[in-house]
Design a protein around this motif. Structure first.
Motif, PDB file in Angstrom:
ATOM      1  N   VAL A  79     -94.295   6.689 -19.181  1.00  0.00           N
ATOM      2  CA  VAL A  79     -95.355   5.667 -18.496  1.00  0.00           C
ATOM      3  C   VAL A  79     -94.891   5.189 -17.037  1.00  0.00           C
ATOM      4  CG1 VAL A  79     -96.558   3.296 -18.430  1.00  0.00           C
ATOM      5  CG2 VAL A  79     -96.054   4.360 -20.615  1.00  0.00           C
ATOM      6  N   ALA A  80     -93.567   5.318 -16.994  1.00  0.00           N
ATOM      7  CA  ALA A  80     -93.071   4.959 -15.384  1.00  0.00           C
ATOM      8  C   ALA A  80     -93.101   6.074 -14.723  1.00  0.00           C
ATOM      9  CB  ALA A  80     -91.274   4.707 -15.804  1.00  0.00           C
ATOM     10  N   ARG A  81     -92.927   7.350 -15.169  1.00  0.00           N
ATOM     11  CA  ARG A  81     -93.192   8.553 -14.397  1.00  0.00           C
ATOM     12  C   ARG A  81     -94.811   8.780 -13.938  1.00  0.00           C
ATOM     13  NH1 ARG A  81     -89.463  11.092 -17.913  1.00  0.00           N
ATOM     14  NH2 ARG A  81     -91.257  11.990 -18.978  1.00  0.00           N
ATOM     15  N   ALA A  82     -95.528   8.308 -14.854  1.00  0.00           N
ATOM     16  CA  ALA A  82     -96.949   8.455 -14.593  1.00  0.00           C
ATOM     17  C   ALA A  82     -97.489   7.488 -13.272  1.00  0.00           C
ATOM     18  CB  ALA A  82     -97.924   8.127 -15.859  1.00  0.00           C
ATOM     19  N   VAL A  83     -96.790   6.101 -13.431  1.00  0.00           N
ATOM     20  CA  VAL A  83     -96.993   5.358 -12.527  1.00  0.00           C
ATOM     21  C   VAL A  83     -96.531   5.713 -11.076  1.00  0.00           C
ATOM     22  CG1 VAL A  83     -96.476   2.912 -11.961  1.00  0.00           C
ATOM     23  CG2 VAL A  83     -97.159   3.303 -14.192  1.00  0.00           C
ATOM     24  N   GLU A  84     -95.365   6.328 -11.096  1.00  0.00           N
ATOM     25  CA  GLU A  84     -94.660   6.618  -9.986  1.00  0.00           C
ATOM     26  C   GLU A  84     -95.522   7.888  -9.359  1.00  0.00           C
ATOM     27  OE1 GLU A  84     -92.329   9.180  -7.437  1.00  0.00           O
ATOM     28  OE2 GLU A  84     -93.003   9.732  -9.334  1.00  0.00           O
ATOM     29  N   LEU A  89     -78.693   4.680  -3.665  1.00  0.00           N
ATOM     30  CA  LEU A  89     -78.902   4.994  -5.295  1.00  0.00           C
ATOM     31  C   LEU A  89     -80.271   4.844  -5.349  1.00  0.00           C
ATOM     32  CD1 LEU A  89     -77.440   5.487  -7.720  1.00  0.00           C
ATOM     33  CD2 LEU A  89     -77.297   3.094  -8.107  1.00  0.00           C
ATOM     34  N   THR A  90     -81.091   3.933  -4.794  1.00  0.00           N
ATOM     35  CA  THR A  90     -82.437   3.739  -5.182  1.00  0.00           C
ATOM     36  C   THR A  90     -83.206   5.175  -4.513  1.00  0.00           C
ATOM     37  OG1 THR A  90     -82.576   1.440  -5.110  1.00  0.00           O
ATOM     38  CG2 THR A  90     -84.638   2.370  -4.679  1.00  0.00           C
ATOM     39  N   ARG A  91     -83.044   5.691  -3.415  1.00  0.00           N
ATOM     40  CA  ARG A  91     -83.308   6.700  -3.110  1.00  0.00           C
ATOM     41  C   ARG A  91     -83.493   8.088  -3.699  1.00  0.00           C
ATOM     42  NH1 ARG A  91     -80.995   7.608   1.466  1.00  0.00           N
ATOM     43  NH2 ARG A  91     -79.604   9.258   0.647  1.00  0.00           N
ATOM     44  N   SER A  92     -81.844   8.080  -4.201  1.00  0.00           N
ATOM     45  CA  SER A  92     -81.559   9.499  -4.787  1.00  0.00           C
ATOM     46  C   SER A  92     -81.616   9.446  -6.338  1.00  0.00           C
ATOM     47  CB  SER A  92     -80.100   9.712  -4.342  1.00  0.00           C
ATOM     48  OG  SER A  92     -79.083   8.724  -5.042  1.00  0.00           O
ATOM     49  N   ALA A  93     -81.296   8.147  -6.789  1.00  0.00           N
ATOM     50  CA  ALA A  93     -81.402   8.160  -8.551  1.00  0.00           C
ATOM     51  C   ALA A  93     -82.155   7.245  -9.292  1.00  0.00           C
ATOM     52  CB  ALA A  93     -79.930   7.870  -8.791  1.00  0.00           C
ATOM     53  N   GLY A  94     -83.474   7.256  -8.669  1.00  0.00           N
ATOM     54  CA  GLY A  94     -84.688   6.453  -9.067  1.00  0.00           C
ATOM     55  C   GLY A  94     -85.484   7.433 -10.267  1.00  0.00           C
ATOM     56  N   ILE A  95     -86.707   7.148 -10.175  1.00  0.00           N
ATOM     57  CA  ILE A  95     -87.473   7.986 -11.296  1.00  0.00           C
ATOM     58  C   ILE A  95     -87.513   9.235 -11.047  1.00  0.00           C
ATOM     59  CG2 ILE A  95     -89.770   8.080 -12.433  1.00  0.00           C
ATOM     60  CD1 ILE A  95     -90.031   5.020 -11.872  1.00  0.00           C
ATOM     61  N   ARG A  96     -87.735   9.605  -9.863  1.00  0.00           N
ATOM     62  CA  ARG A  96     -87.989  10.945  -9.442  1.00  0.00           C
ATOM     63  C   ARG A  96     -86.497  11.583  -8.764  1.00  0.00           C
ATOM     64  NH1 ARG A  96     -92.306  14.565  -8.087  1.00  0.00           N
ATOM     65  NH2 ARG A  96     -91.776  15.976  -6.576  1.00  0.00           N
ATOM     66  N   CYS A 131     -85.312   9.312 -19.396  1.00  0.00           N
ATOM     67  CA  CYS A 131     -85.473   8.750 -18.019  1.00  0.00           C
ATOM     68  C   CYS A 131     -84.951   9.648 -17.220  1.00  0.00           C
ATOM     69  CB  CYS A 131     -85.193   7.474 -18.158  1.00  0.00           C
ATOM     70  SG  CYS A 131     -83.621   6.669 -19.010  1.00  0.00           S
ATOM     71  N   HIS A 132     -84.173  10.564 -17.357  1.00  0.00           N
ATOM     72  CA  HIS A 132     -83.596  11.471 -16.047  1.00  0.00           C
ATOM     73  C   HIS A 132     -84.436  12.619 -15.825  1.00  0.00           C
ATOM     74  CE1 HIS A 132     -80.695  13.846 -13.913  1.00  0.00           C
ATOM     75  NE2 HIS A 132     -80.862  14.938 -14.879  1.00  0.00           N
ATOM     76  N   TRP A 133     -85.460  12.450 -14.739  1.00  0.00           N
ATOM     77  CA  TRP A 133     -86.373  13.542 -14.491  1.00  0.00           C
ATOM     78  C   TRP A 133     -85.846  13.959 -13.061  1.00  0.00           C
ATOM     79  CZ3 TRP A 133     -90.192  14.578 -10.964  1.00  0.00           C
ATOM     80  CH2 TRP A 133     -91.163  15.655 -11.312  1.00  0.00           C
ATOM     81  N   ARG A 134     -85.597  15.375 -13.138  1.00  0.00           N
ATOM     82  CA  ARG A 134     -85.476  16.203 -11.714  1.00  0.00           C
ATOM     83  C   ARG A 134     -86.532  17.012 -11.559  1.00  0.00           C
ATOM     84  NH1 ARG A 134     -79.198  18.050 -10.633  1.00  0.00           N
ATOM     85  NH2 ARG A 134     -80.509  19.362  -9.210  1.00  0.00           N
ATOM     86  N   SER A 135     -87.014  16.754 -10.309  1.00  0.00           N
ATOM     87  CA  SER A 135     -88.301  17.662  -9.817  1.00  0.00           C
ATOM     88  C   SER A 135     -87.948  19.128  -9.698  1.00  0.00           C
ATOM     89  CB  SER A 135     -88.823  17.191  -8.418  1.00  0.00           C
ATOM     90  OG  SER A 135     -87.859  17.159  -7.566  1.00  0.00           O
ATOM     91  N   ASP A 136     -86.369  19.423  -9.553  1.00  0.00           N
ATOM     92  CA  ASP A 136     -86.010  20.905  -9.358  1.00  0.00           C
ATOM     93  C   ASP A 136     -85.784  21.463 -10.539  1.00  0.00           C
ATOM     94  OD1 ASP A 136     -84.035  19.025  -9.318  1.00  0.00           O
ATOM     95  OD2 ASP A 136     -82.727  20.140  -7.927  1.00  0.00           O
ATOM     96  N   HIS A 137     -85.631  20.582 -11.643  1.00  0.00           N
ATOM     97  CA  HIS A 137     -85.313  21.233 -13.136  1.00  0.00           C
ATOM     98  C   HIS A 137     -86.040  20.381 -13.935  1.00  0.00           C
ATOM     99  CE1 HIS A 137     -81.904  23.653 -11.669  1.00  0.00           C
ATOM    100  NE2 HIS A 137     -81.530  22.749 -10.909  1.00  0.00           N
TER     101      HIS A 137
END
Length: 503
Positions: free
Chosen positions: A274-279, A417-424, A465-471
């Motif tokens: 749900v958090a990824r869908a909202v983001e 930390l917020t910029r680099s290790a948030g939801i995405r 809850c760890h989601w990397r757009s490059d992997h």
């Protein structure tokens, strides 16, 4: 004058209070509190499978939410011992909500296959549990000191044998045969969180500097429905998942349902989904929030079940009964933490951890809703039982004092930390973050931020809850847990680790 106790428990949330209460009859206990932590702010409830519910179903739901990363043995402890701990809590005076026939009222939350979440005061469960446990602890005569622990004391043979406590007027030494860290997670390391400011990773930083391992630090859970107040930082009000359990749905700016067709459970999918869908919706539309629509729920139900949410909404001019609620994700819970065995013992003799500060293995890569208060109750009692049955004799030799360092530019740490290790997340951002965090001191915020970034950089796949757009997909190459320790230069070193072996 130096104080002493058999066991020093640091933290007065559900995990710390449960530990102190379990020890009170057999050990001298000193409870060190720097505030009440996150427990009083918990709205949803306590998940417990009893009656016609089967603990095996609760276990299954927990493991599904945890994306295959849970330790089955500790999850079984959680679900099988949980109902007994809830019953004991009721015996200690906790007042849970009940249906007209007198049975405990149970609601549905995200990731659960059936209603099994008991609650109090509608949406004030954490506050009621905290009240009941605190009263029970006070009746035992456990000593309490208000202050912040700034250091651990280790003996010549490497055992933790005491703490340093700053009570605002000076630093006091407390000698102990064991120290229990129940200090919560790392919410204040992010710009916005559902956690109060005192939850800043102190216990994790102390454990790491004392030689303990942190595990699963990349798995930071973001709650998908936090009230959007327009504030740029700090603690934000939670809109409990139980609102969606009663029928509320998420909508974008055009009124379209966000979760429709994305998951079989739609708005009650596990939190990471749900958090990824909202983001993703916010990023697509260029907005800073979306909407939670609870207007289809009967007003009497909203008033009875969600007085806290109603009040929070009213403070920003939103009538939950007739208006849609502006929400956005925010940092909520650390699924990893200090590596422990099933009884809370860390890698460092004499040092224990419990609650959100500990990595018990029950949450895996993503915590199931309302398992956190349950974890504090169950594993607080397990730590107390272990220290009742066996506690090492006190030693006198002192060889090392492990101190919390100082954070330079704490707001800068939060921004990074917020910029680099948030939801995405992605590798380039994480690499840049590690460089930016390097000169920002050795305090708790910088220490836990470096640990999160190091683990997230190392894990080149996505799960929970760890989601990397490059992997963006799970990869069996990364099926092991990641442990973080400090190297000789005080930098985080990451290695794959079999968490189950510790349990």
């Amino acid at each position: 004058m130096t104080l002493s106790a058999d066991v020093v428990v640091i933290g007065s949330g559900v995990a710390g209070l449960s530990t102190a209460l379990g020890l009170a009859a057999t050990r001298s206990v000193l409870l060190v509190s720097a505030g009440d932590g996150s427990t009083p702010w918990s709205q949803g409830g306590v998940a417990a499978a009893f009656g016609d519910d089967d603990p095996d179903e609760h276990l299954h739901d927990t493991e599904i939410a945890g994306a295959g990363f849970c330790d089955p043995r500790t999850v079984r402890m959680l679900v099988e011992e949980g109902p007994q701990r809830v019953a004991e809590l009721i015996a200690q005076g906790a007042r849970f909500d009940r249906d007209a026939d007198g049975s405990l009222s149970r609601t549905l939350e995200g990731g659960h296959s059936r209603p099994r979440v008991v609650h109090a005061g509608g949406d004030a469960t954490g506050a009621e549990i905290h009240r009941a446990l605190r009263s029970a602890v006070q009746r035992t005569g456990v000593r309490t000191v208000e202050g912040r622990v700034t250091g651990l004391i280790k003996s010549d043979d490497g055992h933790v044998v005491g703490v340093l406590v700053d009570d605002g007027e000076g630093v006091e030494q407390v000698d102990a045969r064991a120290v229990v860290l129940a200090t919560g997670g790392i919410g204040n390391a992010y710009l916005t969180s559902t956690n109060p400011p005192a939850v800043s990773g102190d216990g994790l930083a102390l454990a790491l500097r004392a030689g303990a391992s942190l595990v699963d630090m990349e798995f930071v859970q973001f709650h998908p429905t936090v009230l959007f107040t327009g504030a740029s930082g700090g603690q934000l009000p939670l809109v409990t998942e139980a609102v969606r359990g009663e029928g509320a749905v998420l909508r974008d700016n055009d009124g379209r349902r966000i979760m429709a067709g994305l998951h079989p459970r739609a708005d009650l999918a596990p939190r990471d989904i749900v958090a990824r869908a909202v983001e993703a919706t916010m990023r697509r539309d260029g907005t800073d929030h979306v909407w939670l629509d609870a207007t289809a729920i009967r007003p009497d139900v909203l008033r009875r079940r969600f007085p806290t949410v109603l009040e929070s909404c009213a403070r920003i001019g939103v009538d939950m009964l007739t208006d849609q609620i502006p929400i956005a994700p925010a940092e909520h819970f650390l699924c990893g933490g200090i590596r422990t065995d099933r009884d809370g013992a860390t890698d460092v003799p004499g040092l224990y951890a419990v609650g959100e500060a500990a990595a018990t293995g029950v949450h895996g890569a993503n915590r199931l809703a309302s398992n956190s208060l349950l974890e504090g109750l169950v594993f607080g009692r397990r730590v107390a039982t272990a220290l009742t049955l066996e506690l090492r004799r006190a030693t006198t030799g002192r060889s090392q004092t492990v101190l919390l360092g100082r954070d330079h530019e704490p707001e800068r740490i939060r921004e990074v930390l917020t910029r680099s290790a948030g939801i995405r997340r992605d590798g380039l951002q994480l690499e840049t973050a590690a460089e930016e965090l390097e000169p920002l001191g050795s305090g708790p915020l910088a220490t836990v931020a470096r640990a999160v970034v190091a683990a997230a950089s190392t894990r080149r796949d996505s799960r929970g809850c760890h989601w990397r757009s490059d992997h963006p997909h799970p990869d069996e190459q990364w099926s092991g847990h990641l442990a973080v320790r400090l190297d000789h230069d005080g930098r985080p070193a990451v290695q794959q680790h079999d968490l189950a072996a510790a349990h």
